[in-house]
Motif scaffolding. Structure first.
Motif, mmCIF file in Angstrom:
data_model
loop_
_atom_site.group_PDB
_atom_site.id
_atom_site.type_symbol
_atom_site.label_atom_id
_atom_site.label_comp_id
_atom_site.label_asym_id
_atom_site.label_seq_id
_atom_site.Cartn_x
_atom_site.Cartn_y
_atom_site.Cartn_z
ATOM 1 N N VAL A 141 0.834 -1.207 0.000
ATOM 2 C CA VAL A 141 0.000 0.000 0.000
ATOM 3 C C VAL A 141 0.868 1.256 0.000
ATOM 4 O O VAL A 141 0.621 2.213 -0.748
ATOM 5 N N VAL A 142 1.910 1.257 0.841
ATOM 6 C CA VAL A 142 2.815 2.412 0.903
ATOM 7 C C VAL A 142 3.505 2.629 -0.437
ATOM 8 O O VAL A 142 3.576 3.758 -0.951
ATOM 9 N N LEU A 143 4.015 1.567 -1.037
ATOM 10 C CA LEU A 143 4.709 1.684 -2.323
ATOM 11 C C LEU A 143 3.756 2.130 -3.437
ATOM 12 O O LEU A 143 4.138 2.921 -4.309
ATOM 13 N N PHE A 144 2.527 1.638 -3.377
ATOM 14 C CA PHE A 144 1.566 2.037 -4.408
ATOM 15 C C PHE A 144 1.221 3.514 -4.276
ATOM 16 O O PHE A 144 1.075 4.217 -5.298
ATOM 17 N N LEU A 145 1.102 3.998 -3.044
ATOM 18 C CA LEU A 145 0.832 5.428 -2.833
ATOM 19 C C LEU A 145 2.007 6.273 -3.318
ATOM 20 O O LEU A 145 1.820 7.341 -3.911
ATOM 21 N N LEU A 146 3.223 5.803 -3.047
ATOM 22 C CA LEU A 146 4.401 6.518 -3.530
ATOM 23 C C LEU A 146 4.420 6.544 -5.057
ATOM 24 O O LEU A 146 4.784 7.557 -5.674
ATOM 25 N N TYR A 147 4.048 5.416 -5.661
ATOM 26 C CA TYR A 147 3.945 5.375 -7.134
ATOM 27 C C TYR A 147 2.905 6.364 -7.640
ATOM 28 O O TYR A 147 3.137 7.114 -8.599
ATOM 29 N N TYR A 148 1.752 6.386 -6.971
ATOM 30 C CA TYR A 148 0.635 7.225 -7.429
ATOM 31 C C TYR A 148 0.970 8.718 -7.361
ATOM 32 O O TYR A 148 0.599 9.495 -8.250
ATOM 33 N N PHE A 149 1.696 9.099 -6.294
ATOM 34 C CA PHE A 149 1.979 10.520 -6.095
ATOM 35 C C PHE A 149 3.351 10.937 -6.626
ATOM 36 O O PHE A 149 3.744 12.093 -6.480
ATOM 37 N N SER A 150 4.083 9.999 -7.222
ATOM 38 C CA SER A 150 5.376 10.368 -7.797
ATOM 39 C C SER A 150 5.173 11.287 -9.000
ATOM 40 O O SER A 150 4.194 11.165 -9.746
ATOM 41 N N ARG A 151 6.148 12.187 -9.209
ATOM 42 C CA ARG A 151 6.012 13.175 -10.274
ATOM 43 C C ARG A 151 6.821 12.830 -11.521
ATOM 44 O O ARG A 151 6.517 13.316 -12.604
ATOM 45 N N THR A 152 7.843 12.018 -11.354
ATOM 46 C CA THR A 152 8.658 11.675 -12.517
ATOM 47 C C THR A 152 8.364 10.239 -12.941
ATOM 48 O O THR A 152 7.979 9.389 -12.134
ATOM 49 N N SER A 153 8.567 9.990 -14.233
ATOM 50 C CA SER A 153 8.306 8.652 -14.770
ATOM 51 C C SER A 153 9.264 7.620 -14.194
ATOM 52 O O SER A 153 8.891 6.455 -13.987
ATOM 53 N N LEU A 154 10.506 8.013 -13.897
ATOM 54 C CA LEU A 154 11.476 7.089 -13.320
ATOM 55 C C LEU A 154 11.027 6.631 -11.937
ATOM 56 O O LEU A 154 11.071 5.428 -11.624
ATOM 57 N N GLN A 155 10.602 7.595 -11.103
ATOM 58 C CA GLN A 155 10.115 7.238 -9.767
ATOM 59 C C GLN A 155 8.892 6.333 -9.856
ATOM 60 O O GLN A 155 8.754 5.381 -9.093
ATOM 61 N N LYS A 156 8.002 6.624 -10.791
ATOM 62 C CA LYS A 156 6.799 5.806 -10.953
ATOM 63 C C LYS A 156 7.164 4.367 -11.324
ATOM 64 O O LYS A 156 6.604 3.411 -10.784
ATOM 65 N N ARG A 157 8.125 4.222 -12.249
ATOM 66 C CA ARG A 157 8.533 2.879 -12.656
ATOM 67 C C ARG A 157 9.160 2.110 -11.488
ATOM 68 O O ARG A 157 8.891 0.925 -11.299
ATOM 69 N N ILE A 158 10.007 2.812 -10.715
ATOM 70 C CA ILE A 158 10.679 2.156 -9.585
ATOM 71 C C ILE A 158 9.662 1.713 -8.537
ATOM 72 O O ILE A 158 9.654 0.544 -8.105
ATOM 73 N N PHE A 159 8.782 2.634 -8.133
ATOM 74 C CA PHE A 159 7.813 2.305 -7.080
ATOM 75 C C PHE A 159 6.786 1.285 -7.559
ATOM 76 O O PHE A 159 6.347 0.425 -6.793
#
Length: 249
Positions: A141-159
């Motif tokens: 859940v924490v990682l998915f929230l971090l993915y959802y609120f990430s601003r860069t595509s790299l962060q989204k892919r990582i999370f």
């Protein structure tokens, strides 16, 4: 009224816990003073009060071992391992207790991939696997929230990748929890408590006694019928034994 009942229940629970703590300390003191019979009495009183733990089972097994009572010693070590299969102290001491048994029954080892899987699943108890699954779900859940609120595509892919990895691990933990529960359900065991217990070829006194078992031997319980139990030994031998001769784990 409900609030008063809740307060009363909490008070009684705290009182029972305090009594068990005092009994545990008294039992430990008796054990340290080599008064093993008193220690056994107090540890068993804790169990009668409804509290179970690895420490109580382990200490009770040790006390019985000191009294040369092999069957209850092995029984309570086995109960401790049911709660924590990874406890090395219990694993070591149960081997000492097993060395006191009369019956020397060879073990037919499992082979292949299934053995590896079952061995891995048995590393933890059902409750531990369930706790791991819950913890991994929270991390997901924490990682998915971090993915959802990430601003860069790299962060989204990582999370997102980490979240999916944790999700898979969580699903595997749930699967292992149910597998461990099924293993425990399908593998009911008992310890022979009689000095000598005849094992017959049918659930009746009329059946021929094929062989005898002695105190401390562990058997698998396959079924029960009118006070008789069909058992299987570690070498695959089967037979029927009267229920008074054993104690189920």
């Amino acid at each position: 009224m409900k609030k008063q009942v809740l307060i009363l229940l909490l008070f009684l629970s705290s009182l029972a816990q305090a009594q068990n703590t005092a009994l545990f300390e008294e039992a430990n003191e008796a054990y340290a003073n080599n008064d093993f019979e008193t220690a056994v009495s107090k540890y068993e009183k804790i169990l009668e009060n409804g509290e179970t733990s690895v420490a109580v089972y382990y200490n009770l097994g040790n006390a019985y071992y000191k009294l040369n009572n092999v069957a209850p010693s092995i029984y309570y070590f086995e109960k401790a391992l049911q709660l924590d299969p990874t406890d090395e102290d219990v694993q070591n001491n149960i081997e000492f207790a097993r060395s006191m048994t009369i019956d020397d029954i060879p073990v037919i080892e499992e082979t292949g991939f299934q053995k590896t899987i079952n061995s891995f699943i048995s590393t933890f108890s059902y409750n531990t696997w369930a706790f791991i699954a819950i913890a991994l779900s929270a991390i997901f859940v924490v990682l998915f929230l971090l993915y959802y609120f990430s601003r860069t595509s790299l962060q989204k892919r990582i999370f997102f990748g980490l979240a999916m990895f944790v999700f898979v691990l969580g699903g595997m933990s749930v699967f292992f929890a149910f597998q461990q529960q099924e293993i425990q359900f399908n593998n009911q065991f008992a310890i022979i408590f009689a000095d000598e217990a005849p094992v017959r070829n049918e659930p009746s006194q009329r059946g021929d006694a094929a062989f005898s078992l002695h105190a401390g031997t562990k058997t698998k319980v396959l079924e029960d019928y009118q006070g008789w139990f069909k058992i299987e030994l570690s070498n695959g031998t089967q037979g029927w034994i009267e229920g008074d001769y054993l104690k189920q784990l």
